[in-house]
Design a protein around this motif. Structure first.
Motif, short mmCIF file in Angstrom:
data_model
loop_
_atom_site.label_atom_id
_atom_site.label_comp_id
_atom_site.label_asym_id
_atom_site.label_seq_id
_atom_site.Cartn_x
_atom_site.Cartn_y
_atom_site.Cartn_z
N ARG A 70 45.03 -17.38 118.24
CA ARG A 70 43.63 -17.25 117.84
C ARG A 70 43.27 -18.45 116.97
O ARG A 70 44.10 -18.99 116.26
CB ARG A 70 43.40 -15.96 117.05
CG ARG A 70 43.66 -14.70 117.87
CD ARG A 70 43.20 -13.46 117.16
NE ARG A 70 41.75 -13.35 117.07
CZ ARG A 70 40.95 -12.93 118.05
NH1 ARG A 70 41.46 -12.62 119.22
NH2 ARG A 70 39.65 -12.83 117.86
N ILE A 71 41.99 -18.79 117.02
CA ILE A 71 41.48 -19.89 116.21
C ILE A 71 40.43 -19.31 115.26
O ILE A 71 39.46 -18.69 115.71
CB ILE A 71 40.81 -20.98 117.07
CG1 ILE A 71 41.73 -21.48 118.17
CG2 ILE A 71 40.28 -22.13 116.19
CD1 ILE A 71 42.95 -22.20 117.70
N ALA A 72 40.63 -19.50 113.97
CA ALA A 72 39.65 -19.10 112.96
C ALA A 72 39.01 -20.38 112.42
O ALA A 72 39.70 -21.33 112.08
CB ALA A 72 40.31 -18.32 111.84
N VAL A 73 37.70 -20.37 112.35
CA VAL A 73 36.95 -21.52 111.84
C VAL A 73 36.16 -21.07 110.62
O VAL A 73 35.52 -20.03 110.65
CB VAL A 73 35.99 -22.07 112.93
CG1 VAL A 73 35.02 -23.08 112.34
CG2 VAL A 73 36.79 -22.70 114.07
N VAL A 74 36.24 -21.85 109.56
CA VAL A 74 35.39 -21.65 108.39
C VAL A 74 34.20 -22.58 108.59
O VAL A 74 34.36 -23.79 108.70
CB VAL A 74 36.14 -21.97 107.08
CG1 VAL A 74 35.21 -21.78 105.89
CG2 VAL A 74 37.39 -21.10 106.95
N ASP A 75 33.02 -22.00 108.67
CA ASP A 75 31.84 -22.74 109.10
C ASP A 75 30.73 -22.73 108.06
O ASP A 75 30.58 -21.77 107.30
CB ASP A 75 31.30 -22.13 110.40
CG ASP A 75 30.08 -22.85 110.91
OD1 ASP A 75 30.17 -24.07 111.16
OD2 ASP A 75 29.02 -22.20 111.05
N CYS A 76 29.97 -23.81 108.05
CA CYS A 76 28.72 -23.89 107.29
C CYS A 76 27.84 -24.91 107.99
O CYS A 76 28.32 -25.75 108.76
CB CYS A 76 28.96 -24.28 105.83
SG CYS A 76 29.56 -25.95 105.58
N PRO A 77 26.53 -24.86 107.76
CA PRO A 77 25.64 -25.84 108.37
C PRO A 77 26.02 -27.26 107.94
O PRO A 77 26.54 -27.48 106.84
CB PRO A 77 24.26 -25.46 107.82
CG PRO A 77 24.38 -24.03 107.44
CD PRO A 77 25.80 -23.87 106.97
N LEU A 97 48.26 -21.34 110.59
CA LEU A 97 48.45 -22.79 110.60
C LEU A 97 47.12 -23.38 110.15
O LEU A 97 46.11 -23.17 110.80
CB LEU A 97 48.80 -23.29 112.00
CG LEU A 97 50.02 -22.70 112.67
CD1 LEU A 97 50.14 -23.20 114.10
CD2 LEU A 97 51.26 -23.04 111.88
N VAL A 98 47.13 -24.09 109.05
CA VAL A 98 45.90 -24.67 108.52
C VAL A 98 45.86 -26.13 108.96
O VAL A 98 46.59 -26.97 108.44
CB VAL A 98 45.84 -24.54 106.98
CG1 VAL A 98 44.55 -25.15 106.45
CG2 VAL A 98 45.96 -23.07 106.58
N VAL A 99 45.01 -26.39 109.95
CA VAL A 99 44.94 -27.72 110.55
C VAL A 99 43.47 -28.14 110.58
O VAL A 99 42.71 -27.69 111.44
CB VAL A 99 45.53 -27.73 111.98
CG1 VAL A 99 45.50 -29.12 112.57
CG2 VAL A 99 46.94 -27.16 111.98
N PRO A 100 43.05 -28.99 109.64
CA PRO A 100 41.64 -29.37 109.56
C PRO A 100 41.08 -30.00 110.84
O PRO A 100 39.93 -29.80 111.16
CB PRO A 100 41.60 -30.37 108.41
CG PRO A 100 42.78 -30.02 107.57
CD PRO A 100 43.82 -29.55 108.54
N LEU A 101 41.88 -30.74 111.57
CA LEU A 101 41.40 -31.42 112.77
C LEU A 101 42.06 -30.83 114.03
O LEU A 101 42.41 -31.55 114.96
CB LEU A 101 41.65 -32.92 112.66
CG LEU A 101 40.96 -33.61 111.48
CD1 LEU A 101 41.35 -35.08 111.40
CD2 LEU A 101 39.46 -33.45 111.53
N VAL A 156 35.15 -16.45 113.05
CA VAL A 156 34.39 -17.37 112.21
C VAL A 156 34.17 -16.74 110.84
O VAL A 156 33.74 -15.58 110.75
CB VAL A 156 33.02 -17.73 112.83
CG1 VAL A 156 32.22 -18.64 111.91
CG2 VAL A 156 33.21 -18.39 114.19
N ILE A 157 34.48 -17.50 109.81
CA ILE A 157 34.14 -17.13 108.43
C ILE A 157 32.98 -18.02 108.03
O ILE A 157 33.08 -19.25 108.12
CB ILE A 157 35.35 -17.33 107.50
CG1 ILE A 157 36.43 -16.32 107.83
CG2 ILE A 157 34.91 -17.23 106.03
CD1 ILE A 157 37.70 -16.47 107.00
N LEU A 158 31.88 -17.41 107.62
CA LEU A 158 30.70 -18.18 107.22
C LEU A 158 30.81 -18.54 105.74
O LEU A 158 30.94 -17.67 104.89
CB LEU A 158 29.43 -17.36 107.47
CG LEU A 158 29.16 -17.03 108.93
CD1 LEU A 158 27.94 -16.13 109.05
CD2 LEU A 158 28.98 -18.30 109.74
N ASN A 159 30.77 -19.83 105.48
CA ASN A 159 30.90 -20.35 104.12
C ASN A 159 29.61 -21.08 103.76
O ASN A 159 29.63 -22.23 103.34
CB ASN A 159 32.11 -21.27 104.02
CG ASN A 159 32.39 -21.73 102.62
OD1 ASN A 159 31.87 -21.19 101.66
ND2 ASN A 159 33.22 -22.75 102.49
#
Length: 102
Positions: free
Chosen positions: A29-36, A12-16, A75-78
């Motif tokens: 499970r929650i996957a977050v694509v993260d960057c500074p 489920l792709v839910v930006p917010l 977490v996926i680091l982008n």
């Protein structure tokens, strides 16, 4: 709908998602694509033509990076070369396949 899927798992792709307050009831499970944040601001400015102040105001209305990371199981680091993303996504896919068949 997701319960009727025949795939091993569903994304489920839910930006917010974190802002919804009920995310744990919806997902295993929650996957977050993260960057500074500075990278995020620069990318939004380049994509949308917004000023840094406008982007910062938008971010201020959303869950913080720390809140999103605290909610994350994965977490996926982008934050680097986009070529690193497929490797991370493939690894997470293998992990999700293993969880789905466990």
């Amino acid at each position: 709908i997701a319960a009727a899927a025949v795939a091993p798992y569903v994304l489920l792709v839910v930006p917010l998602l974190v802002e919804s307050g009920t995310y744990r009831e919806r997902c295993r499970r929650i996957a977050v694509v993260d960057c500074p944040e500075n990278v995020q601001i620069a990318r939004v400015m380049a994509r949308s033509g917004l000023s840094a102040e406008q982007v910062q105001a938008i971010l201020a209305a959303q869950a913080s990076r720390a809140e999103r990371l605290a909610a994350a199981d994965d977490v996926i680091l982008n934050d680097a070369d986009p070529a690193t993303l497929p490797v991370q996504v493939a690894a997470l896919h293998r992990q999700y396949l293993a969880l789905a068949t466990a």
